[in-house]
Design a protein around this motif. Structure first.
Motif, short mmCIF file in Angstrom:
data_model
loop_
_atom_site.label_atom_id
_atom_site.label_comp_id
_atom_site.label_asym_id
_atom_site.label_seq_id
_atom_site.Cartn_x
_atom_site.Cartn_y
_atom_site.Cartn_z
N ARG A 1 1.56 -8.58 11.73
CA ARG A 1 0.57 -8.22 12.75
C ARG A 1 0.51 -6.78 12.59
O ARG A 1 -0.91 -6.27 12.83
CB ARG A 1 0.92 -8.52 14.29
N ASN A 2 1.40 -5.90 12.59
CA ASN A 2 1.12 -4.50 12.47
C ASN A 2 0.26 -3.94 11.25
O ASN A 2 -0.27 -3.01 11.39
CB ASN A 2 2.53 -3.74 12.46
N LEU A 3 0.64 -4.62 10.18
CA LEU A 3 -0.35 -4.28 9.00
C LEU A 3 -1.86 -4.37 9.06
O LEU A 3 -2.69 -3.40 8.94
CB LEU A 3 0.14 -5.11 7.67
N HIS A 4 -2.03 -5.50 9.76
CA HIS A 4 -3.52 -5.77 10.12
C HIS A 4 -4.07 -5.00 11.07
O HIS A 4 -5.31 -4.51 11.03
CB HIS A 4 -3.71 -7.34 10.50
N GLU B 1 -4.41 -6.12 1.07
CA GLU B 1 -5.14 -7.24 1.59
C GLU B 1 -5.02 -7.40 3.08
O GLU B 1 -5.98 -7.58 3.95
CB GLU B 1 -4.90 -8.43 0.95
N VAL B 2 -4.03 -7.46 3.47
CA VAL B 2 -3.57 -7.94 4.96
C VAL B 2 -3.82 -6.61 5.94
O VAL B 2 -4.31 -6.73 7.19
CB VAL B 2 -2.33 -8.10 5.44
N GLN C 1 3.87 -12.15 -2.13
CA GLN C 1 2.65 -12.06 -0.93
C GLN C 1 3.04 -10.72 0.08
O GLN C 1 2.07 -10.57 0.75
CB GLN C 1 2.81 -13.25 -0.26
N ALA C 2 4.12 -9.95 -0.05
CA ALA C 2 4.26 -9.07 0.71
C ALA C 2 4.04 -7.94 -0.14
O ALA C 2 3.36 -7.68 -1.03
CB ALA C 2 5.52 -8.90 1.18
N ASN C 3 4.66 -6.58 0.54
CA ASN C 3 4.54 -5.35 -0.14
C ASN C 3 3.11 -5.01 -0.82
O ASN C 3 2.27 -4.87 0.08
CB ASN C 3 5.70 -5.39 -1.50
#
Length: 534
Positions: A92-95, A70-71, A62-64
């Motif tokens: 949060r930083n990814l989104h 997606e995120v 679900q990561a990486n």
């Protein structure tokens, strides 16, 4: 991977010196551990099997890679609920597009996919004496790995196995990178078997899978090289999709059945990837007793949910599982109070069924119910009713200090069909069908008929005409949660646009279309150059 190899040879050299100081033993040249350089893989078939398993594990994460695709878009976000999912701001930083060069979800994919392509190169080395099937599989997996690196990072460090282990990998970009990947896929098409629709096995590549990936590379080629789409490339995309269709692959009704562990005509390539992350990462702790309950993290934005037809505030199913609120099939729905899924629906393909699941399909909004129709509660005793908004403890919209029920949840792999099954379609014909429609549009044609063909299968009204925006939206509806959203948004020029919670200074920032090269890799290989903006 590179560091481990260097350390291995240093250790081997020390060991070899120790041997010569004690005895006059002859060293066999075929021993790759103590020889100067790679000497081939002893069992390429096992190496191929291991590489497929590695890729399957990476895909199920679900990561990486999933998080980067997606995120970082409008499709998924992970708010912090109390202390849950804080993780030092990782999600949060990814989104918000505030990631750094040291983000774990950036370092991981760069290292993983480069390691994959090195293993594939070792299998393809003539000293490994690989069979034609091994060559086809390794060529396909190397192309897939290198394409992931190119798409995410824009440059691919490539190590030639014929060179010394101390030689720095060359770096492929632009046309050279695309040409290398296409050459691998052509070799894969020549060596892989024809697998007709309905016979796809987990972790098995085919000519159709290689053709699909080649079409995907060509469709995105102008993104990697700059400029606009080339008509010749678009015509080849159309031909490749037609070749896939000639093997019996096609659009199939029963949308959520495609994601069960059973034969269908849609799936072109599937991996033996566990579906647990896809099921549990968004479900509330009390949503189901499956696997000990959900993890209450991943959600979607209301604007993404609103791409689908139907009541924006309800998404219910009737006793037969049919939609009630005007939504299309792909939006799914929530089983209402007093309604349970039939015993037939509860039968799973893998024996992993646990008869306490009344979790719906697709997008879950509003009140959730137990199998007996009882309205579920959150851990504080309030209604377990998922909301469109992300409301913090002060009543404002925020990604921090959320309650347990904020955000619409997404379920593509229904838990009632088995939460432990290991089968995820990676390439589907509906994607190929929409790629063909896009190729027609980008070469001056009309995508309307092809898009409406898919919409008819999904039970929604046809369009009078199809614009670029409508085609992107259709891809969003058909392929949600399948790791294509970032790639699609970039190709349609929308990855830099504003969406809820994206940082204001990142709106319009084209440098965020590529992720940074990890600092450690820049130090290890001076041929790499940091991407602009980092």
């Amino acid at each position: 991977m590179k560091r481990r190899i260097v350390k291995l040879y240093i250790l081997s050299a020390i060991t070899l010196a120790g041997v010569y100081s004690c005895t006059n033993l002859e060293i066999e040249e075929s021993d790759s551990i103590i020889s100067d350089g790679f000497q081939g893989i002893a069992d390429p078939s096992s190496a191929v099997e291991g590489l497929f398993n590695t890729v399957a594990g990476q895909y199920s994460d679900q990561a990486n890679r999933f998080a980067l695709n997606e995120v970082t878009t409008d499709a998924f976000l992970v708010p912090t609920r109390g202390t849950d999912w804080g993780d030092n701001g990782r999600w949060r930083n990814l989104h918000t597009h505030d990631w750094t060069t040291e983000a774990a979800d950036i370092i991981g994919p760069f290292n993983n996919w480069n390691a994959n392509q090195l293993v594939a190169s070792q299998i393809l080395d003539s000293r490994s004496n690989a069979s034609g099937q091994n060559i086809g599989d390794a060529s396909f997996l190397r192309a897939y790995s290198m394409w992931n690196i190119l798409d995410l990072f824009g440059q691919i460090p490539f190590r030639d196995t014929a060179l010394s282990s101390t030689a720095l990998p060359e770096v492929l970009t632009g046309q050279a990178a695309v040409d290398f990947i296409i050459a691998d896929l052509d070799q894969a098409i020549s060596n892989l078997p024809d697998v007709t629709a309905g016979n796809v096995e987990n972790n098995a590549a085919s000519k159709a899978a290689a053709r699909f990936l080649k079409a995907k590379v060509l469709l995105n080629k102008h993104i990697y090289l700059g400029g606009s789409a080339d008509s010749a490339d678009m015509n080849e995309v159309i031909s490749l999709v037609d070749a896939i269709a000639a093997q019996g692959y096609g659009l199939e009704a029963g949308y959520f059945d495609i994601f069960r562990d059973s034969a269908d005509n849609e799936t072109i390539w599937a991996l033996a990837s566990g579906v647990g992350n896809r099921i549990f990462n968004g479900l509330h702790y009390n949503s189901t007793s499956l696997g000990g309950g959900g993890w209450n993290g991943f959600s979607t934005l209301a604007e993404y949910y609103d791409l689908f037809e139907g009541d924006p505030n309800n998404n219910r199913l009737d006793a037969s599982g049919a939609p009630l609120d005007g939504q299309e099939e792909r939006r799914g729905g929530v089983p209402p109070g007093g309604t349970t899924f039939s015993s037939a629906d509860q039968t799973t393909d893998d024996g992993g069924f646990e008869a306490g699941s009344n979790v719906g399909n697709g997008f879950l909004i509003g009140q959730q119910y137990a199998l007996d129709g009882t309205a579920l509660e959150d851990r504080a005793g309030g209604p377990l009713a998922f909301s469109r908004e992300f409301v913090d403890g002060n009543g404002g919209n925020s990604l921090i200090n959320n309650s347990e029920v904020t955000g619409i949840r997404v379920i593509k792999y229904a838990p009632r069909f088995g939460e432990f099954r290991s089968h995820q379609p990676v390439f589907r014909y509906s994607d190929a069908h929409l790629m063909k429609a896009e190729a027609q549009m980008r070469s001056g044609g009309d995508a309307t008929a092809l898009v409406n063909e898919l919409r008819a299968i999904r039970g929604v009204a046809p369009f009078g005409s199809v614009s670029e925006q409508q085609l992107l939206n259709e891809r969003g509806r058909e392929l949600f949660g399948e790791t294509w959203r970032r790639n699609d948004m970039i190709r349609f020029g929308q990855y830099t646009r504003d969406w809820e919670f994206k940082s204001a200074d990142k709106v319009g920032d084209a440098t965020r279309q590529l992720f940074p090269i990890p600092a450690a890799q820049l130090l290890a290989n001076p041929n790499l150059v940091q991407n602009p903006g980092y």
